[in-house]
Write a protein that holds these residues in place. Structure first.
Motif, PDB file in Angstrom:
ATOM      1  N   GLY B  79      18.001 -41.139  -8.322  1.00  0.00           N
ATOM      2  CA  GLY B  79      16.662 -41.157  -7.780  1.00  0.00           C
ATOM      3  C   GLY B  79      15.753 -40.330  -8.674  1.00  0.00           C
ATOM      4  N   GLN B  80      15.067 -39.402  -8.060  1.00  0.00           N
ATOM      5  CA  GLN B  80      14.156 -38.570  -8.835  1.00  0.00           C
ATOM      6  C   GLN B  80      14.822 -37.291  -9.309  1.00  0.00           C
ATOM      7  OE1 GLN B  80      11.073 -39.373  -9.510  1.00  0.00           O
ATOM      8  NE2 GLN B  80      10.801 -41.148  -8.186  1.00  0.00           N
ATOM      9  N   PHE B  81      16.063 -37.100  -8.969  1.00  0.00           N
ATOM     10  CA  PHE B  81      16.705 -35.815  -9.246  1.00  0.00           C
ATOM     11  C   PHE B  81      17.683 -35.915 -10.392  1.00  0.00           C
ATOM     12  CE2 PHE B  81      15.339 -33.051  -5.903  1.00  0.00           C
ATOM     13  CZ  PHE B  81      14.882 -33.915  -4.927  1.00  0.00           C
ATOM     14  N   LYS B  82      17.726 -34.819 -11.141  1.00  0.00           N
ATOM     15  CA  LYS B  82      18.747 -34.706 -12.175  1.00  0.00           C
ATOM     16  C   LYS B  82      19.831 -33.775 -11.660  1.00  0.00           C
ATOM     17  CE  LYS B  82      15.641 -33.648 -15.251  1.00  0.00           C
ATOM     18  NZ  LYS B  82      14.891 -33.328 -16.487  1.00  0.00           N
ATOM     19  N   VAL B 109      18.691 -29.429 -15.411  1.00  0.00           N
ATOM     20  CA  VAL B 109      18.886 -30.242 -14.214  1.00  0.00           C
ATOM     21  C   VAL B 109      18.197 -29.583 -13.033  1.00  0.00           C
ATOM     22  CG1 VAL B 109      21.053 -31.295 -14.887  1.00  0.00           C
ATOM     23  CG2 VAL B 109      21.073 -29.066 -13.808  1.00  0.00           C
ATOM     24  N   ASP B 110      17.920 -30.402 -12.040  1.00  0.00           N
ATOM     25  CA  ASP B 110      17.325 -29.867 -10.816  1.00  0.00           C
ATOM     26  C   ASP B 110      18.382 -29.323  -9.872  1.00  0.00           C
ATOM     27  OD1 ASP B 110      15.439 -32.806 -11.058  1.00  0.00           O
ATOM     28  OD2 ASP B 110      14.688 -30.793 -11.511  1.00  0.00           O
ATOM     29  N   ILE B 111      19.484 -30.040  -9.817  1.00  0.00           N
ATOM     30  CA  ILE B 111      20.540 -29.630  -8.897  1.00  0.00           C
ATOM     31  C   ILE B 111      21.794 -29.369  -9.713  1.00  0.00           C
ATOM     32  CG2 ILE B 111      21.941 -30.303  -6.915  1.00  0.00           C
ATOM     33  CD1 ILE B 111      19.740 -32.249  -6.153  1.00  0.00           C
ATOM     34  N   LEU B 112      22.316 -28.175  -9.625  1.00  0.00           N
ATOM     35  CA  LEU B 112      23.558 -27.862 -10.324  1.00  0.00           C
ATOM     36  C   LEU B 112      24.669 -27.701  -9.305  1.00  0.00           C
ATOM     37  CD1 LEU B 112      24.987 -27.092 -12.996  1.00  0.00           C
ATOM     38  CD2 LEU B 112      24.439 -24.723 -12.470  1.00  0.00           C
ATOM     39  N   VAL B 113      25.751 -28.397  -9.548  1.00  0.00           N
ATOM     40  CA  VAL B 113      26.886 -28.317  -8.627  1.00  0.00           C
ATOM     41  C   VAL B 113      28.072 -27.735  -9.383  1.00  0.00           C
ATOM     42  CG1 VAL B 113      28.388 -29.624  -7.107  1.00  0.00           C
ATOM     43  CG2 VAL B 113      26.031 -30.329  -7.385  1.00  0.00           C
ATOM     44  N   THR B 114      28.544 -26.601  -8.930  1.00  0.00           N
ATOM     45  CA  THR B 114      29.734 -25.996  -9.557  1.00  0.00           C
ATOM     46  C   THR B 114      30.701 -25.571  -8.471  1.00  0.00           C
ATOM     47  OG1 THR B 114      28.670 -23.835  -9.537  1.00  0.00           O
ATOM     48  CG2 THR B 114      28.527 -25.104 -11.575  1.00  0.00           C
ATOM     49  N   GLY B 115      31.889 -25.192  -8.908  1.00  0.00           N
ATOM     50  CA  GLY B 115      32.891 -24.800  -7.914  1.00  0.00           C
ATOM     51  C   GLY B 115      33.631 -23.550  -8.364  1.00  0.00           C
ATOM     52  N   LYS B 124      18.493 -21.646  -3.642  1.00  0.00           N
ATOM     53  CA  LYS B 124      17.291 -22.249  -4.220  1.00  0.00           C
ATOM     54  C   LYS B 124      16.822 -21.275  -5.284  1.00  0.00           C
ATOM     55  CE  LYS B 124      15.609 -24.587  -0.182  1.00  0.00           C
ATOM     56  NZ  LYS B 124      14.590 -24.657   0.848  1.00  0.00           N
ATOM     57  N   HIS B 125      16.729 -21.754  -6.436  1.00  0.00           N
ATOM     58  CA  HIS B 125      16.482 -20.835  -7.539  1.00  0.00           C
ATOM     59  C   HIS B 125      15.597 -21.501  -8.562  1.00  0.00           C
ATOM     60  CE1 HIS B 125      17.672 -17.413 -10.094  1.00  0.00           C
ATOM     61  NE2 HIS B 125      17.616 -18.297 -11.086  1.00  0.00           N
ATOM     62  N   GLU B 126      14.455 -20.918  -8.772  1.00  0.00           N
ATOM     63  CA  GLU B 126      13.580 -21.356  -9.867  1.00  0.00           C
ATOM     64  C   GLU B 126      13.321 -22.850  -9.844  1.00  0.00           C
ATOM     65  OE1 GLU B 126      15.329 -20.198 -13.501  1.00  0.00           O
ATOM     66  OE2 GLU B 126      15.142 -18.044 -13.089  1.00  0.00           O
ATOM     67  N   GLY B 127      12.954 -23.319  -8.708  1.00  0.00           N
ATOM     68  CA  GLY B 127      12.610 -24.733  -8.637  1.00  0.00           C
ATOM     69  C   GLY B 127      13.808 -25.662  -8.640  1.00  0.00           C
ATOM     70  N   GLY B 128      14.968 -25.081  -8.600  1.00  0.00           N
ATOM     71  CA  GLY B 128      16.156 -25.931  -8.571  1.00  0.00           C
ATOM     72  C   GLY B 128      17.118 -25.443  -7.506  1.00  0.00           C
TER      73      GLY B 128
END
Lengths: 823, 191
Positions: B79-82, B109-115, B124-128
C-alpha cells in the motif's frame, strides 16, 4: 395535478404481443415495474412517481446499512469495539470482520459470474459501471436474504432487468433529442427588465412567462403542445419531468437511480411479491416447509412440467420418461433463469413481457385432498404460463426428441435450444397451454412424481418425505411390490420346474436357496431403489464373512470327497448362476428370469462339460451408471434372449458363438449413458464389489451344503441345466475375453468317466479362476484409473476402500485356484 | 485493506514444539495477504506451514535458522507503507530503540519489524513504527524471562495502519490495538 393517462390508447409498438396493457407499451422498464408490482397500476403519474421515490429511498438506506466497512464503526461508534471481539482474526461470527470476510467470499462468487455475463452484449454489460451496479444489487439482495445466499444464475435474472431500464433511458434520450423544447427550460426569450426604479411590469409578457413557469413546474407545460404529442412521448415527458411529484427522486425514467430501480425489480421477481411464483424458491436446494411434497421447489416445478406434458403429449412424455430423462436436468436451468439461457436477449425480452404481464396472485387451488397434489408452480397465471412455455418449448423439439434413443442426446437437444425458432408460434402455443396448465393442476401422487421417486438421488430423500405424503409412498411401494412379487413367483416356478427335472435334488439346499431368494426379494420389496441397493449390500456384507469360512472348509472337503467336489462345483455353478440372476442387478433380473424359464424347459439332454464360471458378473465398466435401470434391462434382455435362442441350438455349437453373444451386450452396455448421478456411481462401484463377494457366498454356501448328496443323474441334469445358465450369466456381462478363454478351456468330452471329468474340471476350475482373477485385477486397475478421473473425491476414497477388500478376496481366490490346480 | 501477519522466533523444533493451539485456530488461510517473519523458524516445515496460510511469505535469517539462504534484511512496499524486516540479532544492543531506529533510517522504511528479544514491543519513533512481534510460540530466550506467545497483525489501509497484537496470557488470547497514521510523504531536501 394529475393527468389521466388511462385515456391514452396503446400506441403500436414494435411487434410486441397485442395483449399488452395500453400504457407504456414501449417503455418496458416501466411496464415491467408495474407488472411486477413495484409500481401501482394507477393512472396518475404522480402516484407512480411517489412510489418510485419511496422504493428508491428504501434501497439507498439499505445500501448504506449493509455494505460493511469494518473500519467504520457501527452505529456511530458510541462504544469502541472490543479488540478481543473485533479483530480481523476473530472467530466470532458476529464481529464486523467476520461479516466482512463472508461478504468478501460472496463478492468473489458474484464477480466470477458477472465477468461471464452476456459476453455477446459486452458493450453494455461488461462496462465497469454496469458491472458495479449489478454487483452491488446482487450483494445487497443476498445480504438482505441470507437464507438463500448468492447462487449462480441470479445474475442472469438481474441482467435483463437492468438492460430494460437502460433501454428506457436510451429511448428517453432519443425523445429528448426530438422534442427538446419540452424538456429544457427556456427563460431567455422573456427578458425581465432589471431596471431598479421603475417597476416596469409588462403584464402580457409576464403572463406569458408565468405560463411558462407554471408549465415548467406542473405537468401542463405548454399545454397545447404537450397534448398534441403522441401519447407515448407524452408519457415519457411526464415521467421524466424533474419538477413533478417527488422532484428528481420521482423521475420514473432516471439514469441516476437505475440501480435502485433494478434492485426493486429484482427483489420483486425473486420474492414473488406475495405472489405464487417466487424465483428465489427455485434457487433453494432444500425442501420448503410449505410445499406439499418433500422436494426442493425446483424439482417439484420440473415435475409440474412433466405432468403438463403428460397431459398434452403423452407419447413424448412416456418416451422421455423411458429414457430416464428427468425433467430437472434441463428444467432447472430453464426455471432458474426463466429461460434466459435459451433465447437471445431480444427474444427473451418478448417472452418476459408475456410472463410478467400475467398475474402472479395465487389462485389457491392447492387442494387439501391427500390423494391429489397440486403444483405450486401452476397455482397462478404467471406460473401457469411459465409451465406452459416450458412445455411448448419441449413440444417444439418433439420430432427430434422422439427420434433419439438415448438420454444423452435427448438432453443435448433440450439443453442446446435452437437459435432460430419461431418465437411467435412458441408463445401462442404457450398461451393455449396455459389454461390447460391451470385447470389440470390436480395430479394423483403416483403419476406426479413417478420419475422423481424412481431415481432418487439419495436415500435420505425418502426419509425426509413428510407424513402427509404417506399416500404417495404407499402408492410407490405398491408398484415395487407387484413387480418383485411377480419376479419371485416366476423364479419360484422356475425352481419347481428345475426340481422336477433334477429329480432327487437335495431339498435342504433347495429350500435354503428358495429361502434365500425369498429373503432377498422381501428385503428388496419394501424400499425404493437406492435403499434396495443398500440393503442388498448389507445383506451380502453380513454373510460374506461366514461364507469365507465355508469356503475354506469346502476346500478341505474337496480333498475328501471327489464326487462331492464334483457336485459342489455343479451345484455351485447352478446356484451360483441363479444367484447371479437373483443378485442385486435389479434390472438384469427381468431378462435373466426369462432365461431361467426357458432353460428349465429345455429339459434334460446331453451335457457337454462342466463349465466353470467363477465370475459371471465382473465389474461393469466404471462408466456405466447402474441406476439407469430401464436402459440396462433393455440392453440385457435382448442379450439374454439371444442366448436363450442359442441354447435351443444343437449342442455341438462352437464356443465361437459365445464371444459373439458376449460382445453384443458389451457394446450395449458401453453405450449406456453416463449420467451424473453421484450416489448411483457410488452404488454401482460398491455393487460391483458386492456382486463379486456375492458370487463367493453362493459358491461356498452351496458347495458346503451339497457336499454329501448326489446321484449321477442329478449330476448330469445339473450340469446340463447349469451350463446354459452359466452361458447366460456370462452373456449378461461385458467380459468377452475371459468368457471366450474359459469357454475354450473346457473339455468337451461328454462320455468321460466321472473321475477323469472331475479332475479335468477341477484343473480347469483352477485355471479359469486364475484367469478371472487376472481379469478382475486388470479391471481394478482400470477402475483405479477411472476413479482418478472422477471428480468426486469422496467417491475415490470409497472405491479405494472397497478395492482393498476386493483385492484381499482376490488373493484368497488365488490361493484357492492354486490348490485346485495342484490336484 | 491489506492484512499483514508479522511473527517470528518460533524456534521449532528446538525450543518449542508448535504454535499454541489457540493461535493455530485463528490463523486460517484466506484472510491474510502477506506474512513477514523475522526469523528463527527454524526448520523448513515451519516455512511450509506458513506458506499454506498465505502464499506471499517473506523471511529474514535468524541465527538458528537451518535454511541459510534467507536474506539478512528485507524491504517491501505494501500500500502506502514501506516495511522493513530484519531478525535483530545483528543490531546491538539487542532490542535497543535507538539502534533499531538507525536500522530504520538505513533501510528507509516506515515500519520496521524485528525480533530476537522474544518480547512484544511497538514504538512510534520519528514518524515511523518499530514493531517487535515477540515469539509466536513463547520459546525461551536468553535475554528475557517469562515469554508470552505473541504475534502481530497489521491492517494497512491507505495511509493508516492498525496494529493488532495477539498475546497468549494465562491461556487466554488478549488482543490489543494500536493506530498509526502516516503523515503525508514529505520530501527530504538533499544535502
Amino acid at each position: 395535478m394529475s393527468k389521466d393517462i388511462a385515456k391514452e390508447e396503446a400506441p403500436s409498438s414494435s411487434g410486441v404481443a397485442p395483449s399488452e396493457s395500453p400504457t407504456f407499451a414501449s417503455l418496458r422498464g416501466v411496464q415491467w415495474r408495474i407488472n411486477l408490482g413495484i409500481l401501482p397500476r394507477s393512472s396518475s403519474i404522480d402516484d407512480l412517481r411517489r412510489v418510485t421515490a419511496d422504493s428508491r429511498r428504501r434501497y439507498a438506506g439499505l445500501r448504506r446499512q449493509l455494505l460493511v466497512d469494518p473500519h467504520v464503526p457501527k452505529n456511530g461508534a458510541s462504544n469502541p469495539p472490543n479488540p478481543v471481539m473485533d479483530n480481523p482474526l476473530s472467530q466470532n461470527p458476529d464481529s464486523t470482520w467476520s461479516r466482512f470476510f463472508r461478504n468478501a467470499e460472496m463478492e468473489k462468487m458474484v464477480n466470477q459470474d458477472l465477468s461471464r455475463l452476456y459476453p455477446e452484449h459486452e458493450s453494455y454489460f461488461l462496462t465497469p459501471g454496469c458491472q458495479g451496479m449489478l454487483r452491488r444489487i446482487l450483494l445487497l439482495w443476498c445480504l438482505r436474504h441470507p437464507e438463500c445466499s448468492y447462487r449462480q444464475g441470479m445474475h442472469e435474472l438481474l441482467a435483463p432487468l437492468m438492460y430494460v431500464l437502460h433501454i428506457d433511458i436510451e429511448s428517453l434520450s432519443e425523445v429528448r433529442k426530438l422534442y427538446e423544447d419540452q424538456f429544457i427550460e427556456k427563460f431567455d426569450g422573456f427578458p425581465f427588465e432589471e431596471n431598479g426604479d421603475a417597476y416596469n411590469f409588462d403584464f402580457k409578457k409576464f403572463s406569458d412567462s408565468l405560463e411558462d413557469e407554471i408549465g415548467s413546474q406542473g405537468n401542463a407545460k405548454k399545454v397545447c403542445s404537450l397534448n398534441d404529442l403522441d401519447p407515448e412521448i407524452q408519457a415519457i415527458v411526464l415521467l421524466s419531468d424533474a419538477y413533478g411529484a417527488e422532484g428528481e427522486l420521482g423521475i420514473v425514467l432516471s439514469e441516476k437511480f437505475m440501480e435502485h430501480d433494478a434492485y426493486c425489480m429484482f427483489d420483486a421477481l425473486m420474492t414473488g411479491a406475495r405472489g405464487s411464483v417466487a424465483m428465489a424458491d427455485f434457487f433453494a436446494s432444500s425442501p420448503a416447509a410449505e410445499f406439499q411434497s418433500g422436494l426442493p421447489p425446483v424439482i417439484e416445478a420440473s415435475a409440474a412440467l412433466y405432468h403438463l406434458l403428460s397431459i398434452v403429449d403423452s407419447s413424448l412424455h412416456t418416451h422421455l420418461v423411458e429414457l430416464g430423462v428427468e425433467p430437472q436436468y434441463f428444467a432447472l436451468r430453464w426455471l432458474r433463469v426463466l429461460f434466459g439461457r435459451e433465447f437471445s436477449l431480444q427474444n427473451l425480452l418478448v417472452i418476459w413481457d408475456e410472463i410478467f404481464s400475467e398475474d402472479n396472485s395465487p389462485l389457491n387451488k392447492v387442494s387439501k385432498d391427500s390423494d391429489y397434489f397440486s403444483f405450486k408452480l401452476e397455482d397462478s397465471f404467471r406460473g401457469g404460463l411459465i409451465a406452459a412455455m416450458a412445455v411448448s418449448m419441449i413440444l417444439s423439439l418433439r420430432s427430434s426428441l422422439l427420434a433419439t434413443e438415448t438420454a444423452t442426446s435427448c438432453l443435448q437437444r433440450l439443453l442446446k435450444f435452437p437459435e432460430s425458432i419461431n418465437l411467435k408460434k412458441l408463445m401462442e402455443k404457450a398461451k393455449s397451454l396455459q389454461i390447460l396448465a391451470l385447470e389440470s393442476n390436480k395430479a394423483p401422487f403416483s403419476s406426479a412424481f413417478g420419475g422423481v421417486y424412481k431415481c432418487k438421488k439419495s436415500p435420505t430423500n425418502s426419509l425426509n418425505v413428510p407424513s402427509g405424503l404417506g399416500s404417495l409412498k404407499n402408492n410407490r411401494s405398491l408398484l415395487p411390490d407387484r413387480y418383485w412379487e411377480e419376479k419371485w413367483r416366476v423364479q419360484h416356478k422356475a425352481e419347481e420346474l428345475r426340481q422336477n427335472s433334477l429329480g432327487k435334488h437335495p431339498p435342504s439346499g433347495k429350500k435354503r436357496w428358495v429361502e434365500r431368494i425369498k429373503f432377498r426379494l422381501s428385503r428388496t420389496e419394501s424400499a425404493p431403489s437406492p435403499a434396495r441397493n443398500e440393503k442388498c449390500k448389507k445383506e451380502h456384507h453380513s454373510i460374506r464373512r461366514c461364507l469365507l469360512e465355508d469356503l475354506t472348509k469346502q476346500l478341505g472337503l474337496e480333498d475328501v470327497a471327489e464326487n462331492g467336489g464334483c457336485f459342489e462345483d455343479s451345484n455351485l455353478e447352478d446356484h451360483h448362476s441363479v444367484e447371479v440372476q437373483g443378485e442385486g442387478q435389479n434390472s438384469a433380473n427381468k431378462g435373466s428370469i426369462a432365461t431361467i424359464d426357458d432353460r428349465c424347459e429345455n429339459g434334460s439332454g446331453a451335457v457337454v462339460s462342466e463349465e466353470k464360471s467363477f465370475f459371471p458378473d465382473p465389474p461393469i465398466p466404471p462408466g456405466c451408471s447402474i441406476n439407469d435401470h430401464e436402459i440396462y434391462s433393455e440392453k440385457s434382455s435382448p442379450a439374454s434372449n439371444l442366448s436363450v435362442d442359442d441354447n435351443g441350438d444343437p449342442r455341438g455349437r462352437s464356443p465361437g458363438d459365445l464371444p459373439h453373444r458376449v460382445s453384443l451386450p458389451s457394446d450395449d452396455v458401453s453405450h449406456s449413458p453416463l449420467h451424473e448421478n453421484e450416489s448411483s456411481g457410488k452404488t454401482s462401484s460398491t455393487k460391483e464389489r458386492r456382486n463379486l463377494s456375492g458370487k463367493f457366498q453362493w459358491f461356498r454356501k452351496y458347495g458346503r451344503s451339497n457336499v454329501n448328496e448326489e446321484t449321477s443323474d442329478k449330476h448330469g441334469g445339473i450340469n446340463e441345466a447349469a451350463k446354459p445358465p452359466v452361458h447366460d450369466s456370462k452373456c449378461s456381462t461385458a467380459d468377452s475375453s475371459v468368457a471366450g478363454t474359459s469357454c475354450n478351456s473346457h473339455p468337451t468330452g461328454k462320455g468321460d468317466t466321472m473321475d477323469q471329468n472331475m479332475m479335468g474340471t477341477l484343473k480347469n476350475l483352477g485355471q479359469a479362476m486364475l484367469e478371472h482373477i487376472q481379469v478382475l485385477e486388470s479391471v481394478f486397475q482400470q477402475n483405479q484409473g477411472q476413479v482418478g478421473s472422477l471428480d468426486n473425491s469422496s467417491r475415490n476414497i470409497l472405491v479405494g476402500k472397497e478395492q482393498v477388500t476386493a483385492i484381499t478376496s482376490l488373493k484368497e481366490l488365488r490361493k484357492m485356484s492354486n490348490l485346485l490346480s495342484e490336484m | 485493506m491489506v492484512l499483514v501477519l508479522a511473527l517470528g522466533d518460533l524456534h521449532i523444533p528446538h525450543r518449542a514444539a508448535d504454535l499454541p493451539p489457540k493461535f493455530k485456530s485463528m490463523l486460517v488461510p484466506g484472510k491474510i495477504q502477506h506474512i513477514i517473519c523475522t526469523g528463527n523458524l527454524c526448520i523448513k516445515e515451519v516455512q511450509d506451514y506458513l506458506k499454506t496460510l498465505c502464499p506471499d511469505l517473506h523471511i529474514t535469517r535468524g541465527e538458528y535458522d537451518e535454511e541459510t539462504r534467507y536474506p539478512e534484511t528485507k524491504m517491501l512496499t505494501i500500500g502506502q507503507f514501506k516495511l522493513g524486516l530484519c531478525h535483530g540479532h545483528q543490531v546491538i544492543p539487542w532490542g535497543d530503540l535507538d539502534s533499531l531506529a538507525m536500522l530504520q533510517r538505513q533501510l528507509d522504511v516506515d515500519i520496521l519489524v524485528t525480533g530476537h528479544t522474544h518480547q512484544f514491543t511497538a514504538y512510534k519513533h520519528e514518524g515511523g513504527v518499530v514493531i517487535n512481534p515477540g515469539s509466536a510460540t513463547g520459546a525461551y530466550s536468553s535475554i528475557t524471562y517469562d515469554v508470552n506467545p505473541s504475534f502481530v497483525l497489521m491492517d494497512i489501509d491507505g495511509l493508516r495502519v492498525v496494529v493488532y497484537v495477539y498475546e497468549l496470557i494465562d491461556g487466554e488470547v488478549k488482543v490489543d490495538k494500536i493506530d498509526f497514521k502516516k503523515t503525508a510523504t514529505t520530501t527530504h531536501s538533499a544535502h
